[in-house]
Design a protein around this motif. Structure first.
Motif, PDB file in Angstrom:
ATOM      1  N   ASP A 160       0.561  -1.090  -0.079  1.00  0.00           N
ATOM      2  CA  ASP A 160       0.289   0.067   0.084  1.00  0.00           C
ATOM      3  C   ASP A 160       0.595   1.252   0.572  1.00  0.00           C
ATOM      4  N   LEU A 161       0.747   2.124  -0.770  1.00  0.00           N
ATOM      5  CA  LEU A 161       1.746   3.476  -1.490  1.00  0.00           C
ATOM      6  C   LEU A 161       0.813   4.256  -0.807  1.00  0.00           C
ATOM      7  N   GLY A 208      -2.178  14.714 -11.488  1.00  0.00           N
ATOM      8  CA  GLY A 208      -2.822  13.255 -10.798  1.00  0.00           C
ATOM      9  C   GLY A 208      -1.800  12.471 -10.528  1.00  0.00           C
ATOM     10  N   TRP A 209      -2.792  11.347  -9.638  1.00  0.00           N
ATOM     11  CA  TRP A 209      -2.074  11.115  -9.267  1.00  0.00           C
ATOM     12  C   TRP A 209      -0.699  10.289  -9.937  1.00  0.00           C
ATOM     13  N   THR A 210      -1.137   9.911 -11.205  1.00  0.00           N
ATOM     14  CA  THR A 210      -0.424   8.991 -11.837  1.00  0.00           C
ATOM     15  C   THR A 210       1.385   9.416 -12.022  1.00  0.00           C
ATOM     16  N   SER A 211       0.182  10.920 -12.449  1.00  0.00           N
ATOM     17  CA  SER A 211       2.386  11.911 -12.691  1.00  0.00           C
ATOM     18  C   SER A 211       2.787  11.641 -11.262  1.00  0.00           C
ATOM     19  N   LEU A 212       2.677  11.557 -10.299  1.00  0.00           N
ATOM     20  CA  LEU A 212       2.702  11.487  -9.452  1.00  0.00           C
ATOM     21  C   LEU A 212       4.371  10.813  -9.132  1.00  0.00           C
ATOM     22  N   ILE A 213       2.781   9.758  -9.192  1.00  0.00           N
ATOM     23  CA  ILE A 213       3.981   8.251  -9.032  1.00  0.00           C
ATOM     24  C   ILE A 213       4.528   7.680 -10.044  1.00  0.00           C
ATOM     25  N   LEU A 231       5.068  -1.576 -12.846  1.00  0.00           N
ATOM     26  CA  LEU A 231       4.681  -1.490 -11.412  1.00  0.00           C
ATOM     27  C   LEU A 231       2.790  -1.459 -12.006  1.00  0.00           C
ATOM     28  N   SER A 232       2.117  -2.426 -11.823  1.00  0.00           N
ATOM     29  CA  SER A 232       0.767  -2.248 -11.471  1.00  0.00           C
ATOM     30  C   SER A 232       0.186  -1.123 -10.203  1.00  0.00           C
ATOM     31  N   VAL A 233      -0.690  -0.013 -10.749  1.00  0.00           N
ATOM     32  CA  VAL A 233      -1.037   0.915  -9.664  1.00  0.00           C
ATOM     33  C   VAL A 233      -2.619   0.599  -9.303  1.00  0.00           C
ATOM     34  N   ARG A 237       9.218   6.480   0.117  1.00  0.00           N
ATOM     35  CA  ARG A 237       9.971   7.568   0.964  1.00  0.00           C
ATOM     36  C   ARG A 237       9.762   9.052   0.698  1.00  0.00           C
ATOM     37  N   ARG A 238       9.429   9.407  -0.768  1.00  0.00           N
ATOM     38  CA  ARG A 238       9.555  10.550  -1.982  1.00  0.00           C
ATOM     39  C   ARG A 238       8.228  10.744  -2.498  1.00  0.00           C
ATOM     40  N   LEU A 239       7.494   9.671  -1.912  1.00  0.00           N
ATOM     41  CA  LEU A 239       5.450  10.154  -1.821  1.00  0.00           C
ATOM     42  C   LEU A 239       5.706  10.768  -0.251  1.00  0.00           C
ATOM     43  N   ASP A 240       6.274  10.304   0.700  1.00  0.00           N
ATOM     44  CA  ASP A 240       6.050  10.978   1.910  1.00  0.00           C
ATOM     45  C   ASP A 240       6.535  12.737   2.065  1.00  0.00           C
ATOM     46  N   ASP A 241       7.352  13.270   0.889  1.00  0.00           N
ATOM     47  CA  ASP A 241       8.020  14.403   1.179  1.00  0.00           C
ATOM     48  C   ASP A 241       7.747  15.388  -0.044  1.00  0.00           C
TER      49      ASP A 241
END
Length: 396
Positions: free
Chosen positions: A212-213, A226-231, A338-340, A385-389
């Protein structure tokens, strides 16, 4: 002026035949370099065929809906220019080019000191060199009299590990519209390509790690991104430092020098995967805009051929279709996919009871010859870690 055949171009590694769609020029028309002569359909997209030189279209062979083998003449042109046929095919042939060369194979280009300052190159090759950042002084031409062709520029590009794919896609890779509604012919072409790819994938030992991200830290700051761009940005940056950014050669694992990331876009005849080179190096707002533009082009079936080059990894987001979790198969020679799933509020345990966090389920498929499940877990942890910052995305 000699009659030269204009042939069905080979636009991908798996393409064996194409379907002729329509002419944009008629017999007797004068054609300028860069003019769109006709449209043909591959197993994935419709492509425009441009003329690289001036000439006259003297004879049409193909008719709409004709299925023709790669290399078969679809028309004949009269031109005084040399190397017409070679550079007509050079543009589409970029799809066949390998992904960014492994770092272990990279070699600097050398330029003989005796090379003349005047370089002989066809116009299409000069334009391609400008796009790829290739110095024509260091390219060995294979055309008449040593003239540099597009294929020579492409070859030099991969020698120095400087691929120029700049494909685009965004978070809304799947926009919720009904897919799978293409014409039977186009869907048939696509399914044949998928069959070839999945057959090759079945020979690879694959392992999958789920996680889980948590994207709660970005929920209020992302704005219209968009979420996909961030991921995609976080994943590409994390993958760059991972041993999984590699391919299996049959004897050992070789690490890629770049991250050429394919993002699946849902279209009427199935998913299409434009390739974006080093997406982690774009500012997030620019990345999101580019991805959105590329997704629109993919859905219209007009993806530029330079964005259909080979990839080193794939991201597939089915969240907008309501999918929470799924597993993507590997596409050789890629070692990761990677599957999201859907981004949504989740109730999770906390020290004082329960809290609600914005999360999505991600699945990372890896080639077990290149790495193991622990490597996959560490890569997903690096993504988190990147998504947390928010600061890492440039938001203060």
């Amino acid at each position: 002026m000699a009659e030269i055949p204009l042939v069905m171009p080979k636009m991908s590694m798996t393409m064996e035949e194409g379907t002729f769609l329509t002419w944009h020029k008629a017999e007797g028309d004068e054609i300028r370099a860069g003019d769109v002569v006709c449209e043909v359909a591959t197993d994935k997209v419709d492509m425009e065929v441009e003329s690289p030189v001036d000439g006259i279209l003297v004879r049409l062979v193909a008719q709409p809906d004709d299925v023709m083998a790669v290399g078969e003449p679809i028309a004949f042109l009269s031109s005084a220019a040399d190397d017409l046929l070679g550079d007509l095919l050079d543009g589409p042939a970029a799809v066949d080019a390998p992904p960014p060369a492994p770092a272990t194979l990279a070699a600097p280009s050398t330029v003989p000191s005796s090379l003349s300052t005047v370089v002989s190159a066809v116009p299409l090759a000069r334009g391609r060199a400008a796009v790829l950042g290739v110095d024509l002084m260091g390219v060995q031409g294979t055309g008449p009299g040593g003239t540099i062709r597009v294929v020579d520029v492409e070859a030099a590009t991969y020698e120095i590990v400087a691929p120029a794919a700049k494909a685009l896609h965004r978070t809304s890779a799947s926009n919720g519209a009904q897919a799978g509604t293409g014409t039977p012919a186009s869907r048939h072409r696509y399914r044949r390509a998928v069959a070839r790819q999945t057959s090759a994938s079945a020979a690879i030992p694959q392992a999958v790690v789920f996680r889980d991200l948590d994207v709660e830290a970005l929920a209020e700051r992302r704005g219209q991104c968009g979420w996909t761009s961030l991921i995609v940005r976080a994943y590409a940056d994390a993958l760059r430092d991972s041993p999984l950014n590699a391919r299996w050669t049959g004897e050992c694992s070789e690490v890629w020098s770049d991250v050429a990331l394919a993002v699946m876009v849902d279209t009427d005849h199935g998913p299409v995967a434009p390739v974006l080179l080093n997406p982690d190096r774009f500012p997030i707002e620019e990345l999101d805009e580019r991805l959105g533009h590329m997704a629109d082009r993919a859905r219209s079936g007009k993806v530029p051929v330079e964005h259909l080059t080979a990839a080193t990894t794939t991201v597939h987001d089915l969240g907008s279709l309501g999918v929470d979790a799924f597993q993507e198969l590997l596409n050789p020679p890629q070692a990761t996919a990677l599957s999201v799933g859907r981004v949504a509020p989740h109730v999770i345990p906390a020290d004082d009871g329960f809290v609600v966090r914005t999360r999505c389920r991600a699945a990372l498929t890896v080639d077990h010859r290149v790495g193991d499940c622990a490597d996959a877990a560490r890569l997903l942890n690096a993504v988190q870690r990147r998504l947390d910052d928010p600061n890492w995305f440039g938001w203060r």
